[in-house]
Scaffold this active site. Structure first.
Site, short mmCIF file in Angstrom:
data_model
loop_
_atom_site.label_atom_id
_atom_site.label_comp_id
_atom_site.label_asym_id
_atom_site.label_seq_id
_atom_site.Cartn_x
_atom_site.Cartn_y
_atom_site.Cartn_z
N HIS A 66 -5.84 -105.85 44.59
CA HIS A 66 -4.71 -105.39 43.79
C HIS A 66 -5.19 -104.41 42.72
O HIS A 66 -6.38 -104.27 42.48
CB HIS A 66 -4.01 -106.58 43.13
CG HIS A 66 -4.96 -107.48 42.37
ND1 HIS A 66 -5.42 -108.67 42.89
CD2 HIS A 66 -5.58 -107.34 41.17
CE1 HIS A 66 -6.27 -109.23 42.03
NE2 HIS A 66 -6.38 -108.44 40.97
N GLN A 73 -0.28 -107.43 38.55
CA GLN A 73 -1.33 -107.02 39.47
C GLN A 73 -0.78 -106.94 40.90
O GLN A 73 -1.01 -107.84 41.72
CB GLN A 73 -2.50 -108.01 39.43
CG GLN A 73 -3.27 -107.97 38.12
CD GLN A 73 -4.22 -109.15 37.98
OE1 GLN A 73 -3.99 -110.22 38.51
NE2 GLN A 73 -5.30 -108.94 37.25
N ASP A 117 -14.13 -108.83 44.57
CA ASP A 117 -13.33 -109.88 43.96
C ASP A 117 -12.13 -110.21 44.85
O ASP A 117 -11.53 -109.35 45.46
CB ASP A 117 -12.84 -109.37 42.59
CG ASP A 117 -12.26 -110.48 41.75
OD1 ASP A 117 -13.04 -111.32 41.27
OD2 ASP A 117 -11.03 -110.52 41.60
N GLU A 165 -16.64 -112.73 46.66
CA GLU A 165 -16.15 -113.79 45.79
C GLU A 165 -15.03 -114.49 46.54
O GLU A 165 -13.94 -113.97 46.68
CB GLU A 165 -15.62 -113.22 44.46
CG GLU A 165 -15.34 -114.30 43.44
CD GLU A 165 -13.88 -114.47 43.07
OE1 GLU A 165 -13.62 -115.14 42.08
OE2 GLU A 165 -13.00 -113.94 43.75
N HIS A 199 -18.82 -116.41 33.65
CA HIS A 199 -17.83 -116.06 32.63
C HIS A 199 -16.52 -116.83 32.80
O HIS A 199 -15.66 -116.81 31.94
CB HIS A 199 -17.55 -114.55 32.67
CG HIS A 199 -16.97 -114.12 33.98
ND1 HIS A 199 -17.77 -113.90 35.09
CD2 HIS A 199 -15.70 -113.90 34.37
CE1 HIS A 199 -16.99 -113.52 36.10
NE2 HIS A 199 -15.75 -113.53 35.69
N ASP A 200 -16.35 -117.49 33.96
CA ASP A 200 -15.14 -118.27 34.18
C ASP A 200 -15.38 -119.70 33.74
O ASP A 200 -16.49 -120.11 33.47
CB ASP A 200 -14.78 -118.25 35.66
CG ASP A 200 -14.00 -116.98 36.01
OD1 ASP A 200 -13.30 -116.48 35.13
OD2 ASP A 200 -14.12 -116.52 37.14
#
Lengths: 485, 611
Positions: free
Chosen positions: B160, B225, B257, B299, B368-369
């Site tokens: 997206h 998105q 991603d 990912e 980071h998540d």
């Protein structure tokens, strides 16, 4: 091939080895009668398994060891019978030195005789014979139909084993030689066969067996199974969890990271599945009045034996008997083949789940008693006892030097036992459809029966542990409703 | 649109004569575009408009051996005192990363974005977010990284764009124009109801009505998105061209991603569709043909048995992504230590299928998540998820947004054990910036910002991250007494060889000396003690050199003995890897080791006559 059983008056083929064997036996872990005085031995059966020109020569023998005390032997009063696999060679390789039993002279040159299972050549030969469904002398090597034959290779003795001797084949298979020689089909093989053929996922798959003869009857010599690689037994896992709890005096059993309830629940499901499979494969019958009276009778017999030996039991004899009689007044139940000697150490945690192992039954019982159908509640009760044992054994380790148990830690230990007993029952109920706690009289009777047996056993063998079953005995004698939470 | 021009003007030192010439060409394109009025496709910046970074020699399996380091540009170093970390700041810190032993940096998206989803809402694939710098800054950063032998990969969101992307703006404005079919439009919002809503907290449907176009558009994530329409060949081309743009500049690969969601099909839940795999094979072919040595990392937050599909055909060594993250391993490492049992790890590794010869897992402890225990499950196959949902404490205590050190109560022993596991379990380790010094987090910051605070370089103002007015910092530095920058910072830890930083550096170095850690087979040894996780990694290189490493880890806080079956290495000698101390030779009996609480050993096992 020589004949198997020895006719009366024939020379003993192990004759020249008796002294060496009698010196060797007490050093073997599987030889249980360590404290008993040996009066002598004789060879019950003997057969050469290897071909005449094969090296080493491989022999199978059953020997009877006589004791000075009467005991309760498998081969008649004062006698126990054991299986041996022997290797013989003029000079065996050096790495077999630790397995040497002695030297003997037969017709030919001197030979060194050693424990055959230590020799990779012999364990390889056994595996090959099983895959070939071969017969050697009195021994029949049987591959389990439909089982994938493991790659043939030398085996390696499993160390640290207690009552039997096993050989592991490259993390693929394990061959267990039953050391105690008993005529008849060993329930370990019998039940594994039934469960395996029923497609059970709760046991290590059966791959084959070695069968022989004793007293004119079939005898189970050994059993070949898939090896549960990377597994650990439930007892050591449970102790890990208790240890974690006792180190956190201010956290409750359901709060610590080492909580075992998830595993206890899974064990409950596994045991229930095994019961269903056994019932399906080998049938059930109702626990009617007559059967219940039989069960009650066995329990009371055992109680009286314990009462005769232990004061603590004698004092409570009538109160205990009253609870045991609950068997006859309990709700409807069934009899079926069960495990018979279940405890946390008979459960193996593998990376994919739990397995139940070792279906031989309680070692002190006769074969006839071990194969007798019983209530599945006996296994359930035995597991509940095992959770108690785990909690309070670890507590005892923790407080070795303390005179008085710390009441706070004792509460934690009880909390652990209660939580995991309850999780076990939940898991059991989920698979079986029957919650064992819904039949409290029966469960309590079986649990108390087990505790009485434990008191007797610990008094004789491990006096330091006797406080654990005594404590449980007291708890089980308090009115129903307070005992089980 | 053409930032190459302004970049050249603002930073003349970065612009070569040749690039200036190319910029002139680019300027022509801009003029062409501005004279048009929207009905034609927009001419996008080309890589030829920019200087290219030097490239590193092609190395077929560098990603299998690399130690990765995830760094947030925003949080690492601020070169222009605006309170935001930027690419030039990051470039200044490359020497530190090279010293630490990092082989590859992973940068979350640094593209132009309205930042409504941390940059994963891309407004322009060929432009750098203003706060971070320019494309020319990126090229300079890349060039300097390559000069130090450090590779760089970045996220690329293919599924997206931001609703502010001009593709979407054109698509809603002009259904018949060149972008009219770039997104997934529909007159009603009933189709594909089987597809789950991922952000259930904020979204009620995967469709949102657009009043400009008068239709609904499809979005698997936030409604801002919109999903691109990969059934439109022009979208596929445009996406591959966006990859080419960065690959031409010299980037070493992409973390793709949200790959499972590229296509939609009736009667499916719209994940892992065959069409998605076909498109990934096409992307891989572009990389292999035109940019050998660059990698694609998938990912896909799914079970390993599903994720292996993203490596592609195992017969030919894999023809989709080179790498994929192993998501379930991480929570299980935490679970295993909490339970003091190896089985949570043993289970997930036993359930992890073989991967193609040229594929590699990426493994991590934190990123980071948030630490996700949620796993997209296939109930039929997944025994464990349903089982462990019953162990609720695992969720309650772990499913939070914390850094490694606070998750482990700042226990040095556990920090070392976890890192040793990360560096020795199968897969390429991905470190998270700041964890090498044991940085803390700030749970008072909203969303996931708590683990994105500025890197702590020194005990000075703003932790040495920026010389700006402290009030101008994008996120405040950590100031609590345990994890605050005055206690925990790179400078102080550089000066103490006993520091966690030095320990991490040494362990990375040890790992690199033994190819078995990166390339070796994995075999768990089991053992009777359920608290001990022991495994052997074995690798034989093309010259027949054998490297065997034995790792023994105590998941319990208490000292533990373990007896290991090492008979396969009878007469071999284990040598401890951090100190080189030889241990007793392996004999006939099980090998006895004792470990302190949360202790671990790394051994090299070699025949007695060697060394």
């Amino acid at each position: 091939m020589p004949a198997t059983s020895l006719p009366d008056g024939s020379p003993d083929p192990l004759g020249g080895l008796h002294d060496a064997l009698l010196a060797w036996l007490p050093g073997q872990r599987w030889f249980p009668a360590k404290g008993r005085e040996i009066a002598g031995m004789r060879t019950v059966s003997h057969a050469v398994i290897s071909a005449p020109d094969e090296t080493p020569s491989v022999e199978h023998a059953v020997i009877a060891v006589a004791f000075t005390d009467p005991g309760g032997g498998t081969g008649g009063a004062g006698e126990e019978r054991y299986q041996l696999v022997l290797g013989a060679q003029a000079s065996p390789p050096g790495d077999l030195e630790h397995a040497v039993i002695g030297r003997r002279t037969l017709d030919g040159p001197d030979e060194v005789v050693y424990d055959g299972l230590a020799d990779g050549r012999i364990s390889r030969m056994f595996l090959a014979l099983i895959t070939e469904n071969a017969t050697r002398g009195p021994l029949r090597f049987v591959a389990e139909p439909g089982s994938e034959a493991p790659i043939v290779g030398p085996g390696r003795p499993l160390l640290g084993e207690q009552s039997n001797s096993s050989v592991i084949y490259g993390e693929r298979a394990i061959l267990k030689l039953f050391r105690r020689a008993t005529a008849g089909l060993n329930p370990d093989l019998e039940l594994h066969r039934a469960l395996h053929r029923a497609g059970s996922g709760e046991i290590a798959p059966l791959l084959g067996a070695i069968e022989g003869e004793l007293d004119g009857e079939a005898m189970t010599v050994a059993m070949l199974q898939g090896y549960a690689a990377n597994s650990a037994d439930g007892w050591s896992m449970a102790l890990t969890s208790v240890r974690d709890l006792l180190a956190e005096a201010d956290l409750r059993a359901d709060e610590v990271g080492g909580d075992f309830a998830g595993e206890a629940h899974r064990i409950g499901k596994t045991v229930a599945a095994v019961h269903l499979e056994l019932a399906h494969a080998l049938g059930t019958r109702p626990l009617d009045d007559a059967a219940a009276r039989d069960v009650e009778e066995w329990m009371l017999e055992r109680l009286d034996r314990a009462a005769a030996a232990v004061d603590g039991v004698a004092e409570q004899r009538d109160a205990i008997a009253a609870v045991l009689r609950g068997v006859t007044s309990a709700g409807p139940s069934t009899l079926q083949r069960i495990h018979g000697d279940l405890h946390l150490g008979q459960e193996l945690r593998t990376p994919t789940g739990w397995l139940v192992i070792d279906f031989e039954g309680e070692p002190s019982k006769s074969l006839a008693d071990r194969v007798r159908p019983d209530s599945p509640m006996r296994d359930v009760a035995a597991m509940l006892r095992s959770f108690d044992y785990a909690a309070f054994h670890q507590l005892a380790e923790w407080e070795q030097s303390a005179d008085e148990p710390d009441p706070q830690l004792e509460r934690r230990a009880q909390e652990w036992a209660d939580r995991n007993r309850s999780a076990f029952c939940d898991g059991y109920a989920q698979v079986s459809g029957t919650d064992p706690r819904e039949n409290p009289e029966l469960l309590r009777a079986y649990e108390l029966d087990k505790a009485v047996y434990e008191v007797l056993y610990e008094t004789r063998n491990r006096p330091g542990w006797v406080a654990i079953p005594l404590r449980s005995m007291r708890r089980l004698l308090t009115p129903v409703g307070r005992a089980e939470r | 649109m053409n930032e190459g021009v302004s970049a050249g003007a603002a930073h003349p030192a970065h612009t070569s004569t040749a690039a200036t010439g190319e910029n002139a060409v680019a300027r022509e394109h801009v003029r062409d575009r501005t004279e048009d009025h929207g009905s034609q496709a927009v001419e996008e910046p080309s890589a030829a408009d920019f200087r290219h970074a030097r490239t590193l020699p092609v190395d077929g399996d560098w990603y299998k051996r690399a130690v990765f380091y995830e760094v947030l540009v925003r949080a690492f170093a601020d070169s222009n005192r605006d309170g935001f970390g930027d690419l030039r700041g990051l470039t200044d810190k490359l020497d530190y990363l090279a010293w630490l032993g990092v082989d590859c940096l992973w940068l979350p998206p640094f593209y132009d974005s309205p930042l409504r989803d941390g940059g994963y809402d891309i407004r322009d694939y060929r432009k750098v977010l203003g706060e971070f710098g320019t494309v020319a800054d990126f090229v300079e950063f890349l060039d300097q990284a390559h000069a130090r032998g450090i590779r760089v990969i970045t996220d690329l969101v293919m599924n997206h764009t931001s609703d502010q992307h001009y593709w979407f703006q054109e698509s809603r404005r002009d259904p018949d124009g060149p972008y009219g079919d770039f997104y997934v439009w529909s007159d009603d919002d009933t189709r594909w109801s089987e597809a789950r809503i991922i952000f259930v907290d904020t979204e009620s449907s995967n469709w949102t009505y657009d009043s400009v176009r008068g239709q609904f558009y499809w979005h698997r994530f936030f409604s801002h998105q919109p999903d691109l329409n990969f059934d439109n060949p022009a979208v596929c081309e445009a996406m591959i061209d966006a990859l080419r743009f960065w690959l031409d500049l010299g980037i070493d690969g992409f973390r793709l991603d949200a790959v499972p969601y590229l296509y939609e099909r009736d009667g499916t839940h719209g994940e892992n569709l065959p069409e998605t795999h076909q498109f990934l094979k096409r992307v891989r072919k572009v990389v292999d043909d035109e940019y050998p040595g660059r990698v694609l990392l998938a990912e896909a937050n799914q079970w390993p048995s599903d994720v292996v599909e993203y490596f592609g055909d195992p017969e030919i060594g894999g023809d989709e992504c080179h790498m994929a993250f192993h998501f379930p391993l991480m929570p299980r490492i935490f679970m295993a230590v909490r339970r003091e049992s190896r089985f949570p790890i043993s289970e997930i590794l036993a359930q992890t299928p073989e991967i193609p010869a040229n594929a590699q897992w990426g493994i991590f402890l934190r990123n980071h998540d948030e630490l996700t225990l949620e796993m997209v499950t296939d109930d039929e196959r997944d025994y464990m998820y349903s089982e462990y949902a019953k162990d609720p404490r695992m969720k309650a205590n772990i499913g939070i947004r914390r850094r490694l050190a606070p998750l482990l109560d700042n226990d040095r022993n556990q920090l070392e054990l976890f890192t040793a596991l990360l560096l020795s379990l199968p897969g390429s380790p991905v470190l998270y910036y700041g964890d090498e010094i044991g940085m803390g987090d700030n749970i008072w910051l909203g969303d996931r910002d708590g683990v994105r605070s500025p890197m702590q370089w020194t005990p000075d103002r703003n932790a040495g991250f920026s010389t700006c007015d402290p009030g101008r910092l994008n996120l405040p530095v950590i100031m609590d007494p345990v994890y605050g920058y005055q206690a925990v910072n790179v400078e102080a830890q550089s000066n103490s060889t006993a520091s966690l930083l030095h320990w991490n550096r040494r362990m990375i170095d040890v790992r690199k000396q033994h190819p078995a850690f990166a390339l070796g087979s994995f075999h768990e040894l089991g053992g009777s003690n359920p608290s001990v996780l022991a495994y052997v990694r074995e690798h034989t290189d093309d010259d027949g050199n054998q490297d065997t490493v034995l790792c023994v880890n105590n998941m319990s806080r208490f000292p533990q003995p373990v007896e290991l079956d090492l008979i396969a290495w009878k007469d071999f000698v284990p040598t401890e890897l951090t100190g080189g101390v030889p241990f007793p030779a392996i004999g006939e009996l099980p090998y006895l080791l004792t470990l302190p609480g949360h202790g671990f050993y790394w051994f090299s096992i070699h025949p007695a006559e060697e060394r």
